[in-house]
Design a protein around this motif. Structure first.
Motif, PDB file in Angstrom:
ATOM      1  N   VAL A 138      -0.595  27.285 -27.525  1.00  0.00           N
ATOM      2  CA  VAL A 138      -0.517  25.942 -26.949  1.00  0.00           C
ATOM      3  C   VAL A 138       0.636  25.950 -25.945  1.00  0.00           C
ATOM      4  O   VAL A 138       1.608  26.699 -26.129  1.00  0.00           O
ATOM      5  N   ALA A 158       4.778  13.021 -38.750  1.00  0.00           N
ATOM      6  CA  ALA A 158       3.413  12.492 -38.579  1.00  0.00           C
ATOM      7  C   ALA A 158       3.054  11.594 -39.767  1.00  0.00           C
ATOM      8  O   ALA A 158       2.520  10.488 -39.596  1.00  0.00           O
ATOM      9  N   THR A 182      -3.857  11.563 -31.474  1.00  0.00           N
ATOM     10  CA  THR A 182      -4.525  12.753 -30.925  1.00  0.00           C
ATOM     11  C   THR A 182      -3.595  13.966 -30.865  1.00  0.00           C
ATOM     12  O   THR A 182      -3.931  14.972 -30.239  1.00  0.00           O
ATOM     13  N   ALA A 221      -1.574  12.720 -38.999  1.00  0.00           N
ATOM     14  CA  ALA A 221      -1.216  11.302 -38.877  1.00  0.00           C
ATOM     15  C   ALA A 221      -2.449  10.401 -39.002  1.00  0.00           C
ATOM     16  O   ALA A 221      -2.430   9.396 -39.724  1.00  0.00           O
ATOM     17  N   ILE A 228      -8.078   7.249 -33.623  1.00  0.00           N
ATOM     18  CA  ILE A 228      -8.531   8.341 -32.751  1.00  0.00           C
ATOM     19  C   ILE A 228      -7.706   9.585 -33.058  1.00  0.00           C
ATOM     20  O   ILE A 228      -6.501   9.631 -32.795  1.00  0.00           O
ATOM     21  N   GLY A 229      -8.357  10.601 -33.633  1.00  0.00           N
ATOM     22  CA  GLY A 229      -7.687  11.849 -33.993  1.00  0.00           C
ATOM     23  C   GLY A 229      -7.537  11.956 -35.495  1.00  0.00           C
ATOM     24  O   GLY A 229      -6.792  11.190 -36.099  1.00  0.00           O
ATOM     25  N   LEU A 263      -4.675  11.320 -24.273  1.00  0.00           N
ATOM     26  CA  LEU A 263      -5.814  10.594 -23.714  1.00  0.00           C
ATOM     27  C   LEU A 263      -5.420  10.139 -22.316  1.00  0.00           C
ATOM     28  O   LEU A 263      -4.276   9.721 -22.106  1.00  0.00           O
ATOM     29  N   ALA A 276       3.681  28.296 -27.065  1.00  0.00           N
ATOM     30  CA  ALA A 276       3.741  28.586 -28.504  1.00  0.00           C
ATOM     31  C   ALA A 276       2.509  29.383 -28.933  1.00  0.00           C
ATOM     32  O   ALA A 276       1.414  29.176 -28.403  1.00  0.00           O
ATOM     33  N   VAL A 292      -1.803  25.606 -33.889  1.00  0.00           N
ATOM     34  CA  VAL A 292      -0.501  26.261 -33.718  1.00  0.00           C
ATOM     35  C   VAL A 292       0.524  25.451 -34.501  1.00  0.00           C
ATOM     36  O   VAL A 292       0.796  24.291 -34.176  1.00  0.00           O
ATOM     37  N   GLY A 302       2.259  10.020 -35.192  1.00  0.00           N
ATOM     38  CA  GLY A 302       2.292  11.480 -35.128  1.00  0.00           C
ATOM     39  C   GLY A 302       2.928  11.937 -33.819  1.00  0.00           C
ATOM     40  O   GLY A 302       3.862  11.316 -33.314  1.00  0.00           O
TER      41      GLY A 302
HETATM   42  C1  LIG Z   1       4.912  25.872 -32.388  1.00  0.00           C
HETATM   43  C2  LIG Z   1       4.875  24.738 -33.376  1.00  0.00           C
HETATM   44  C3  LIG Z   1       5.260  24.969 -34.680  1.00  0.00           C
HETATM   45  C4  LIG Z   1       5.274  23.894 -35.599  1.00  0.00           C
HETATM   46  N1  LIG Z   1       5.636  24.148 -36.879  1.00  0.00           N
HETATM   47  C5  LIG Z   1       5.701  23.125 -37.779  1.00  0.00           C
HETATM   48  C6  LIG Z   1       6.069  23.372 -39.125  1.00  0.00           C
HETATM   49  O1  LIG Z   1       6.291  24.509 -39.550  1.00  0.00           O
HETATM   50  N2  LIG Z   1       6.154  22.287 -39.966  1.00  0.00           N
HETATM   51  C7  LIG Z   1       5.903  21.025 -39.534  1.00  0.00           C
HETATM   52  O2  LIG Z   1       6.053  20.079 -40.325  1.00  0.00           O
HETATM   53  N3  LIG Z   1       5.498  20.771 -38.267  1.00  0.00           N
HETATM   54  C8  LIG Z   1       5.388  21.786 -37.385  1.00  0.00           C
HETATM   55  N4  LIG Z   1       4.946  21.546 -36.114  1.00  0.00           N
HETATM   56  C9  LIG Z   1       4.594  20.183 -35.705  1.00  0.00           C
HETATM   57  C10 LIG Z   1       3.258  19.709 -36.298  1.00  0.00           C
HETATM   58  O3  LIG Z   1       2.267  20.690 -36.124  1.00  0.00           O
HETATM   59  C11 LIG Z   1       2.827  18.420 -35.585  1.00  0.00           C
HETATM   60  O4  LIG Z   1       3.937  17.574 -35.432  1.00  0.00           O
HETATM   61  C12 LIG Z   1       1.749  17.678 -36.391  1.00  0.00           C
HETATM   62  O5  LIG Z   1       0.586  18.450 -36.472  1.00  0.00           O
HETATM   63  C13 LIG Z   1       1.427  16.348 -35.707  1.00  0.00           C
HETATM   64  O6  LIG Z   1       0.362  15.714 -36.389  1.00  0.00           O
HETATM   65  P1  LIG Z   1      -0.666  14.796 -35.578  1.00  0.00           P
HETATM   66  O7  LIG Z   1      -1.518  14.142 -36.577  1.00  0.00           O
HETATM   67  O8  LIG Z   1       0.089  13.977 -34.598  1.00  0.00           O
HETATM   68  O9  LIG Z   1      -1.505  15.838 -34.699  1.00  0.00           O
HETATM   69  P2  LIG Z   1      -2.603  16.887 -35.202  1.00  0.00           P
HETATM   70  O10 LIG Z   1      -2.396  17.264 -36.599  1.00  0.00           O
HETATM   71  O11 LIG Z   1      -2.607  17.958 -34.159  1.00  0.00           O
HETATM   72  O12 LIG Z   1      -3.969  16.087 -35.120  1.00  0.00           O
HETATM   73  C14 LIG Z   1      -4.485  15.584 -33.922  1.00  0.00           C
HETATM   74  C15 LIG Z   1      -6.005  15.542 -34.064  1.00  0.00           C
HETATM   75  O13 LIG Z   1      -6.559  14.770 -33.011  1.00  0.00           O
HETATM   76  C16 LIG Z   1      -7.767  15.381 -32.604  1.00  0.00           C
HETATM   77  N5  LIG Z   1      -8.025  14.940 -31.233  1.00  0.00           N
HETATM   78  C17 LIG Z   1      -7.322  15.261 -30.113  1.00  0.00           C
HETATM   79  N6  LIG Z   1      -7.833  14.626 -29.045  1.00  0.00           N
HETATM   80  C18 LIG Z   1      -8.873  13.885 -29.501  1.00  0.00           C
HETATM   81  C19 LIG Z   1      -9.789  13.010 -28.868  1.00  0.00           C
HETATM   82  N7  LIG Z   1      -9.739  12.776 -27.540  1.00  0.00           N
HETATM   83  N8  LIG Z   1     -10.741  12.416 -29.618  1.00  0.00           N
HETATM   84  C20 LIG Z   1     -10.805  12.635 -30.962  1.00  0.00           C
HETATM   85  N9  LIG Z   1      -9.958  13.467 -31.601  1.00  0.00           N
HETATM   86  C21 LIG Z   1      -9.002  14.073 -30.885  1.00  0.00           C
HETATM   87  C22 LIG Z   1      -7.488  16.869 -32.723  1.00  0.00           C
HETATM   88  O14 LIG Z   1      -8.673  17.624 -32.824  1.00  0.00           O
HETATM   89  C23 LIG Z   1      -6.625  16.924 -33.982  1.00  0.00           C
HETATM   90  O15 LIG Z   1      -7.384  17.174 -35.152  1.00  0.00           O
HETATM   91  C24 LIG Z   1       4.900  22.597 -35.180  1.00  0.00           C
HETATM   92  C25 LIG Z   1       4.485  22.387 -33.859  1.00  0.00           C
HETATM   93  C26 LIG Z   1       4.462  23.451 -32.970  1.00  0.00           C
HETATM   94  C27 LIG Z   1       4.010  23.205 -31.552  1.00  0.00           C
END
Ligand SMILES: Cc1cc2nc3c(=O)[nH]c(=O)nc-3n(C[C@H](O)[C@H](O)[C@H](O)COP(=O)(O)OP(=O)(O)OC[C@H]3O[C@@H](n4cnc5c(N)ncnc54)[C@H](O)[C@@H]3O)c2cc1C
Length: 376
Positions: free
Chosen positions: A255, A292, A148, A13, A8-9, A153, A167, A41, A275
Motif C-alpha cells: 500500500v 478504529a 473505507t 471500524a 460504507i466499508g 471516497l 508499506a 497490509v 477508523g
Molecule cells: C503498514 C501498516 C501496519 C499496520 N500495523 C498495525 C498493527 O500492527 N496493529 C494495529 O492495530 N494497526 C495497524 N495498522 C493500522 C490498521 O491496519 C488500520 O488502522 C485499521 O485497519 C483501520 O480500520 P478501518 O476499519 O478504518 O479500515 P479497514 O480495516 O481497512 O477497512 C476498510 C474497509 O472498507 C472497504 N472499502 C473501501 N472502499 C470501499 C468502498 N468504496 N465501498 C465499500 N467498501 C469499501 C475495504 O474493502 C475494507 O474492508 C497498520 C497500518 C499499516 C499501513
C-alpha cells in the motif's frame, strides 16, 4: 432503497459500528466492496485496548488462533533490546479477524451487502445521504458512517502524504530455531527512513510488515527484493530472523501514500467518519485497530445520544490530538540515528507512551517497564 443507517466499508471500524448499532435495535446496512475478506497490509498486532473492544463485540481471538504477545524488541543496526509489554497483547491475521467481524455483524442482524463498492456519496435535497454503488444501485439514509479505511471516497479525500510512505506485508515460515527465538515477541526493526515489524501469527506463520519512505525504497531500487535485501543489510537482526525463511505469499501485498498524522477536522450532518477515515496513527504504535474500534464505539454513542456528526468529529479530534502528535514525533525520531543509538531509552518510552486509545479511555496508565538488553 431507503435505510435507517448505511455504513460504507466493512473492515474493523465499519463492522464494529454496525454490530453496536444493530444490538441497540437499529436497522443497519453495511456495504463492503470485497466479496470475502482478503489480506490487508497490517502488522496484525492487537493491543490491550483492541482486545477489550473485540471481546465486548463477542470476538474471542484466542479461539480464532491468536498468538499471545508478551514482549517487545527493538533492533537497529547491530543492537537490540527487549522489554515485557505492560499490557496483554496478541496477533491475528486480518483475514481471520475481518472474517469473524463480518460474521458477527450478520449474526447481530446487520444487512451486509458484499462484493460491490460505493462509487459516490451525495447529500440529497431532503437531507438524506445517497450512496451510489458500482453496479448503479443506490441506498438512501439520513445517517451514514464512513469507514473505507485507506481508500478515500471521491469528495471525502484525506491530504496527500508528503513522505510518500510505502508499506509491504509478507508471511513467512521461518526456521524452527528462529521461530523459537522470536517466541512471544513483537520485534520492531528500525532504519534511516522507516521501520519493520516481525511477529508470529496463527498457524505457525510469521508476519513481516514494513513501512518506508519512498527515498529509502528508491535507494533499494524500487523493488521488493531490493528493499528486503537492503533492510537485512541495514539490520542484521532481520537477516538472522529470515535466514532460511520460506515466503508464504506469491508476492507481498503493498500500500502507498499513508497519511500518517491525519485527523479529520470536520464533517457534515449525518456523516460520522470512523477508523482510518477519522485518524491515521503511525503504524509502529500497533494502535490503528484499537483506534478504529474506539472511534466506532464513540461514534455510535454520539449518534445514539443525539450528538451531531460535526460535534462528534471535532470532539474526537481534540481528544486525540496530543497523543497523535506525540506518536508522530516518536515515529520520525525512531528512524533517526540518535534514536537507533539509544534503543533502551526508546523502549522505556514506547510502547507505554504511544497508546492513544489507552489515554482516551483510561485515567491511569500501567507503569512503563525497564528494558533488558539482549545477550550479545
Ligand atoms: C503498514 C501498516 C501496519 C499496520 N500495523 C498495525 C498493527 O500492527 N496493529 C494495529 O492495530 N494497526 C495497524 N495498522 C493500522 C490498521 O491496519 C488500520 O488502522 C485499521 O485497519 C483501520 O480500520 P478501518 O476499519 O478504518 O479500515 P479497514 O480495516 O481497512 O477497512 C476498510 C474497509 O472498507 C472497504 N472499502 C473501501 N472502499 C470501499 C468502498 N468504496 N465501498 C465499500 N467498501 C469499501 C475495504 O474493502 C475494507 O474492508 C497498520 C497500518 C499499516 C499501513
Amino acid at each position: 432503497m431507503q435505510e435507517e443507517i448505511v455504513i460504507i466499508g466493512g473492515g474493523v471500524a465499519g463492522c464494529a459500528a454496525s454490530i453496536a448499532l444493530a444490538r441497540k435495535g437499529r436497522s443497519v446496512t453495511l456495504i463492503e466492496r470485497e466479496l470475502t475478506p482478503r489480506h490487508k497490509v497490517c502488522g496484525e498486532f492487537l493491543s490491550g485496548e483492541a482486545l477489550e473492544d473485540l471481546h465486548a463485540l463477542g470476538i474471542d481471538v484466542a479461539s480464532l488462533g491468536a498468538v499471545p504477545i508478551n514482549y517487545v524488541r527493538l533492533a537497529a543496526a547491530r543492537r537490540a533490546a527487549q522489554a515485557p509489554l505492560p499490557f496483554p497483547a496478541a496477533s491475528l491475521t486480518r483475514k481471520t479477524l475481518d472474517t469473524a467481524l463480518i460474521a458477527a455483524a450478520i449474526a447481530a442482524g446487520v444487512q451486509v451487502k458484499r462484493g460491490v463498492g460505493v462509487r459516490s456519496l451525495d447529500r440529497t435535497g431532503t437531507n438524506q445521504w445517497q450512496a451510489t454503488l458500482d453496479d448503479g444501485s443506490t441506498y438512501e439514509a439520513p445517517t451514514t458512517f464512513l469507514s473505507t479505511g485507506k481508500l478515500d471516497l471521491r469528495g471525502y479525500g484525506r491530504p496527500k502524504d508528503p513522505q510518500q510512505w510505502v508499506a509491504f506485508k509478507m508471511y513467512y515460515r521461518v526456521s524452527p530455531s528462529q521461530f523459537a527465538d522470536l517466541a512471544d515477541a513483537s520485534e520492531l526493526t528500525l532504519y534511516a527512513g522507516g521501520y519493520g515489524g516481525i511477529q508470529p501469527v496463527e498457524d505457525g506463520m510469521v508476519n513481516f510488515c514494513c513501512v518506508v519512505q519512498r527515498s529509502y525504497f528508491a535507494r533499494a531500487g524500487l523493488r521488493w527484493e531490493g528493499l528486503l535485501a537492503k533492510m537485512q543489510h541495514d539490520c542484521p537482526h532481520l537477516a538472522m530472523r529470515l535466514t532460511g525463511a520460506e515466503p508464504l505469499l506469491h508476492k507481498p501485498i503493498a500500500v502507498t501514500h499513508i497519511p500518517y498524522g491525519f485527523m479529520r477536522r470536520t464533517t457534515e450532518d449525518g456523516l460520522y467518519c470512523i477508523g482510518d477515515q477519522a485518524a491515521v496513527i503511525p503504524s509502529f504504535t500497533g494502535d490503528g485497530i484499537s483506534i478504529a474500534l474506539h472511534t466506532a464505539r464513540s461514534a455510535v454513542a454520539a449518534y445514539l445520544g443525539g450528538e451531531t456528526a460535526p460535534v462528534f468529529q471535532s470532539k474526537l479530534r481534540a481528544a486525540m490530538l496530543p497523543q497523535m502528535r506525540l506518536a508522530e514525533a516518536a515515529a520520525n525520531g525512531l528512524s533517526n540515528a540518535f534514536a537507533r543509538a539509544v534503543l533502551p531509552f526508546c523502549l522505556r518510552v514506547w510502547p507505554g507512551a504511544m497508546r492513544v486509545t489507552a489515554r482516551l479511555t483510561r485515567v491511569t496508565q500501567p507503569p512503563t517497564v525497564a528494558p533488558q538488553p539482549l545477550p550479545g
